[in-house]
Write a protein that holds these residues in place. Structure first.
Motif, PDB file in Angstrom:
ATOM      1  N   ASN A 139      -6.477  -4.678   8.064  1.00  0.00           N
ATOM      2  CA  ASN A 139      -5.639  -3.902   8.985  1.00  0.00           C
ATOM      3  C   ASN A 139      -5.620  -4.518  10.375  1.00  0.00           C
ATOM      4  O   ASN A 139      -4.593  -4.533  11.063  1.00  0.00           O
ATOM      5  CB  ASN A 139      -6.154  -2.461   9.075  1.00  0.00           C
ATOM      6  CG  ASN A 139      -5.551  -1.553   8.028  1.00  0.00           C
ATOM      7  OD1 ASN A 139      -4.612  -1.933   7.332  1.00  0.00           O
ATOM      8  ND2 ASN A 139      -6.082  -0.351   7.899  1.00  0.00           N
ATOM      9  N   ARG A 140      -6.750  -5.043  10.777  1.00  0.00           N
ATOM     10  CA  ARG A 140      -6.889  -5.587  12.130  1.00  0.00           C
ATOM     11  C   ARG A 140      -6.275  -6.984  12.262  1.00  0.00           C
ATOM     12  O   ARG A 140      -5.696  -7.322  13.301  1.00  0.00           O
ATOM     13  CB  ARG A 140      -8.380  -5.627  12.491  1.00  0.00           C
ATOM     14  CG  ARG A 140      -8.673  -5.981  13.941  1.00  0.00           C
ATOM     15  CD  ARG A 140     -10.135  -5.727  14.274  1.00  0.00           C
ATOM     16  NE  ARG A 140     -11.049  -6.547  13.477  1.00  0.00           N
ATOM     17  CZ  ARG A 140     -11.837  -6.090  12.515  1.00  0.00           C
ATOM     18  NH1 ARG A 140     -11.809  -4.799  12.196  1.00  0.00           N
ATOM     19  NH2 ARG A 140     -12.647  -6.894  11.851  1.00  0.00           N
ATOM     20  N   ASP A 179      -5.823   5.458   5.511  1.00  0.00           N
ATOM     21  CA  ASP A 179      -7.189   5.962   5.666  1.00  0.00           C
ATOM     22  C   ASP A 179      -7.774   6.480   4.353  1.00  0.00           C
ATOM     23  O   ASP A 179      -8.977   6.335   4.104  1.00  0.00           O
ATOM     24  CB  ASP A 179      -7.224   7.082   6.708  1.00  0.00           C
ATOM     25  CG  ASP A 179      -7.012   6.556   8.129  1.00  0.00           C
ATOM     26  OD1 ASP A 179      -7.216   5.341   8.339  1.00  0.00           O
ATOM     27  OD2 ASP A 179      -6.647   7.353   9.005  1.00  0.00           O
ATOM     28  N   ASN A 230      -0.841  -2.088   6.695  1.00  0.00           N
ATOM     29  CA  ASN A 230      -1.485  -0.851   7.134  1.00  0.00           C
ATOM     30  C   ASN A 230      -2.089  -0.158   5.921  1.00  0.00           C
ATOM     31  O   ASN A 230      -1.433   0.620   5.233  1.00  0.00           O
ATOM     32  CB  ASN A 230      -0.480   0.075   7.843  1.00  0.00           C
ATOM     33  CG  ASN A 230      -1.139   1.355   8.323  1.00  0.00           C
ATOM     34  OD1 ASN A 230      -2.340   1.391   8.577  1.00  0.00           O
ATOM     35  ND2 ASN A 230      -0.350   2.420   8.440  1.00  0.00           N
ATOM     36  N   ILE A 231      -3.352  -0.461   5.649  1.00  0.00           N
ATOM     37  CA  ILE A 231      -4.042   0.185   4.533  1.00  0.00           C
ATOM     38  C   ILE A 231      -4.396   1.604   4.964  1.00  0.00           C
ATOM     39  O   ILE A 231      -5.079   1.795   5.975  1.00  0.00           O
ATOM     40  CB  ILE A 231      -5.292  -0.612   4.140  1.00  0.00           C
ATOM     41  CG1 ILE A 231      -4.876  -2.010   3.662  1.00  0.00           C
ATOM     42  CG2 ILE A 231      -6.069   0.108   3.040  1.00  0.00           C
ATOM     43  CD1 ILE A 231      -6.012  -2.983   3.544  1.00  0.00           C
ATOM     44  N   GLN A 245     -10.588  -2.651   6.626  1.00  0.00           N
ATOM     45  CA  GLN A 245     -10.434  -2.545   8.078  1.00  0.00           C
ATOM     46  C   GLN A 245     -10.141  -3.906   8.706  1.00  0.00           C
ATOM     47  O   GLN A 245      -9.329  -4.005   9.638  1.00  0.00           O
ATOM     48  CB  GLN A 245     -11.698  -1.931   8.680  1.00  0.00           C
ATOM     49  CG  GLN A 245     -11.878  -0.460   8.326  1.00  0.00           C
ATOM     50  CD  GLN A 245     -13.296   0.040   8.566  1.00  0.00           C
ATOM     51  OE1 GLN A 245     -14.240  -0.747   8.705  1.00  0.00           O
ATOM     52  NE2 GLN A 245     -13.458   1.363   8.596  1.00  0.00           N
ATOM     53  N   THR A 290       0.835  -1.205   0.000  1.00  0.00           N
ATOM     54  CA  THR A 290       0.000   0.000   0.000  1.00  0.00           C
ATOM     55  C   THR A 290       0.875   1.263   0.000  1.00  0.00           C
ATOM     56  O   THR A 290       0.431   2.321  -0.431  1.00  0.00           O
ATOM     57  CB  THR A 290      -0.929   0.036   1.227  1.00  0.00           C
ATOM     58  OG1 THR A 290      -0.146  -0.081   2.426  1.00  0.00           O
ATOM     59  CG2 THR A 290      -1.945  -1.095   1.171  1.00  0.00           C
TER      60      THR A 290
END
Length: 309
Positions: free
Chosen positions: A236-237, A246, A243-244, A233, A199
């Motif tokens: 990411n979790r 925001d 880490n995509i 999300q 990303t």
């Protein structure tokens, strides 16, 4: 008998890698059960558009069909596989046995992995083996290719001819750790590198300029189809090291058709990657049928496959 098992040895991926072509691979998940029909159907949509189809080996420590068997099924259907091999579930005897079997079947492309921790998967009480890890597995493949086993004893029935690759994570938090691990895999014989999903393309560019420059081995950037903001999300979790940002999540959340927007994002990322490295590895979990449309959106032409025996 061997010709019946392996009517054609597919080596277009190796040929493309060694001749400097822009490489395209795609990930397909083996079935959970005994029916490979869906896997074969998804892989068949990629014919002529990718150099090889990457078959996962218990990704995230979740139970699936053997990657070796799934790769053999694809080969029988005229699709060149890259067989992932993880150290998590096998000791060095089992790893060598599977590598010999892969070679005998005409499965030459091997992605050597340490493997995700058992606790991350759907059998958390299983015992992890981890007799070796990725670097030592690559070293083992080198030995087998030179006609000896891990104890330096001759392979009396012939050396192997495997084309090993390794994983790399340009977004790793530790720059020195990333460089050390990459150089060790390179020294251990890795012939290509497949990245985790990317990303941060500025980070990828820095990796290509500062660490991978001059290595003369193709780096394939991992491109992942995000299907919605919720999907992003979740990744990411639940996926370590990812880490995509925001702005991508917001773009998906605001889209009228999040899946179509995800395809556009993936196509844009393919175009960026073409300027930075020698390939892309496409990941579209459960929607492998959308990989070709993404490649079309990115302006990627059908691949030039070279098949040899």
């Amino acid at each position: 008998m061997l010709d019946t098992i392996n009517p054609t040895a597919l080596t277009s991926f190796r040929t493309a890698a060694k001749t400097g072509q822009f490489l395209i691979t795609a990930e397909v998940t083996p079935p959970k059960g005994g029916n490979p029909e869906h896997m074969v159907r998804m892989a068949a949509t990629l014919k002529g558009r990718v150099h090889a189809v990457n078959i996962t080996d218990g990704s995230r420590a979740v139970l699936r069909m053997s990657s070796l068997v799934a790769s053999a099924i694809l080969l029988q259907n005229g699709i060149e596989p890259i067989c992932q091999l993880a150290c998590r579930d096998r000791n060095r005897i089992g790893l060598q046995a599977d590598l010999m079997g892969a070679h005998a079947l005409g499965i030459y492309n091997i992605l050597a992995l340490t493997g995700d921790p058992v606790k991350a998967g759907d059998h958390p009480d299983a015992k992890g083996v981890f007799d070796l890890e990725a670097v030592r597995l690559l070293q083992l493949i080198q030995k087998l290719n030179h006609g000896v086993d891990c104890n330096e004893k001759p392979l009396t029935d012939g050396a192997l001819d495997l084309f090993p690759g390794a994983a790399v994570d340009p977004q790793c938090a530790s720059w020195s750790g990333l460089q050390s691990r990459f150089e060790r895999k390179l020294a251990a014989g890795a012939q290509f590198f497949q990245s985790q999903l990317i990303t941060d393309f500025e980070r990828l560019e820095k990796f290509m300029d500062k660490i991978a420059a001059g290595c003369n081995k193709p780096i394939l950037a991992g491109i992942f189809l995000l299907k919605s903001a919720k999907n992003a999300q979740f990744i990411n979790r639940c996926v370590p090291g990812v880490n995509i940002p925001d702005h991508i999540i917001d773009r998906l959340a605001q889209a009228k058709d999040p899946l179509e927007e995800g395809m556009k994002i993936a196509a844009e990322q393919v175009q960026i990657a073409r300027q930075l490295c020698q390939g892309v590895h496409m990941m579209a979990v459960k929607r492998e049928d959308l990989i070709v449309p993404i490649l079309d959106m990115a302006g990627v032409a059908p691949v030039n496959l070279v098949v040899t025996k």
